[in-house]
Scaffold this active site. Structure first.
Site, PDB file in Angstrom:
ATOM      1  CB  CYS A 136     -55.188 -23.586 -39.301  1.00 28.71           C
ATOM      2  SG  CYS A 136     -56.350 -23.673 -37.908  1.00 28.71           S
ATOM      3  CB  CYS A 139     -56.653 -26.796 -38.317  1.00 33.31           C
ATOM      4  SG  CYS A 139     -57.685 -25.324 -38.431  1.00 33.31           S
ATOM      5  CG  ASP A 140     -53.532 -28.669 -40.047  1.00 32.06           C
ATOM      6  OD1 ASP A 140     -54.524 -29.429 -40.029  1.00 32.06           O
ATOM      7  OD2 ASP A 140     -53.346 -27.808 -40.925  1.00 32.06           O
TER       8      ASP A 140
END
Length: 315
Positions: A136, A139-140
């Site tokens: 992701c 997300c990261d």
């Protein structure tokens, strides 16, 4: 074989399932939650979470899921670390059987089984999960600002992730096993316009390396041909963008799924094509796949289930 009845059965956990548990518990519906094979969902395999509201300093994924789970328990949800293996949605109450053969008869069901990222199958992916391997970018990606990363995949999702990362990272390698991008014309054009994206066509990743985290990847180009060559790239992050698989196999033939296996909902609510069955989180979301979106849909599913039960006869 034990049998019991419940007004609300929640199949799955994660942000969607636990949030549905919070709301249905507060509505005094006494929900039963079956957490499944991965209690807490994908976030239990995530390290730092910085984009979930309420955690200004960030939080570890497992810790955040424990907080939401504890909140559901506080209001009276019954949580079981077991798996529902069979369902029958042909009539109501719905018959749901767990791995032990015990049966739950449910007046309503909320499905929150999530989706699993597809991986290449390399042992190093598991070794470095949370230490440079991610599925992701949204997300990261923030953790790789001004660093070099690689994205695996050649479709629209891979291109979107590569473009997003290119706004944060110094360099982005796009590792594509074919000699072309499967992405749409507009996505290919956008990739070409990014000077810090380098496409590695005809390439496969054979492994990752690094001491305390990912430091590079082993690549093979033209594998199995007379032009086969091996080389390494130096990277700090390795992002998989080859798709997700919704965890919906046990529902096939029971409710409507799309071509990819995601549960179809009516769009306005979380209702499926079966009255009394609702879906929340990544199992019904091929687009966003974010914890906050899943939590929100869990809230919606709980409210939809509550209204459904108010409009129908009780147990």
């Amino acid at each position: 074989m034990a049998e019991e009845k419940t007004r609300v059965l929640i199949i799955g956990s994660g942000p969607a399932g636990y949030t549905a548990g919070i709301y249905t518990s507060r509505a005094t519906l006494n929900p039963v939650i079956y957490e499944g094979n991965q209690p807490g969902g994908q976030l239990t395999q995530t390290t730092e979470v910085e984009n979930f509201p309420g955690y200004p300093e960030g939080v570890q994924g497992p810790e955040m899921m424990d907080h939401i789970r504890t909140q559901a328990l506080r209001f009276g949800a019954e949580i079981r670390s077991k798996v529902i293996t069979k369902v029958d949605f042909s009539s109501r109450p719905f018959r749901c059987e767990d791995e032990s053969g015990d049966v739950v008869w449910a007046e309503s069901v909320i499905i929150a089984t999530g989706a699993s990222a597809k991986y290449l199958g390399l042992a190093d992916e598991e070794k470095y999960r949370g230490l440079g391997v991610s599925a992701c970018a949204t997300c990261d990606g923030f953790f790789y600002r001004k660093k070099d990363v690689a994205v695996v995949g050649g479709g629209d999702t891979a291109c979107e992730e590569a473009i997003y990362l290119s706004t944060l990272c110094r360099k982005v390698y796009l590792i594509v096993r074919k000699d072309y991008l499967r992405a749409s014309d507009v996505m290919r054009k956008r990739i070409a316009e990014r000077e810090n994206i380098e496409i590695l066509f005809n390439c496969n990743t054979t492994g990752l390396f690094g001491e305390d985290g990912v430091e590079g990847a082993h690549i093979v180009r033209h594998v199995g041909t007379d032009k086969e060559e091996h080389f390494d790239i130096a990277i700090d992050g390795f992002f998989l963008a080859i798709g997700h698989h919704p965890n919906t196999e046990i529902f096939r033939g029971q409710i409507d799924l799309d071509a990819e296996g995601y549960i179809k909902v009516d769009g306005v609510t979380t209702a499926t094509n079966v009255d009394g069955v609702f879906a929340a989180g990544d199992c019904a979301d091929p687009r966003y796949r974010q914890a906050i979106v899943a939590a929100g849909s869990g809230c919606r599913a709980a409210l939809d289930a509550e209204k459904f039960l108010m409009d129908h006869e009780e147990l």
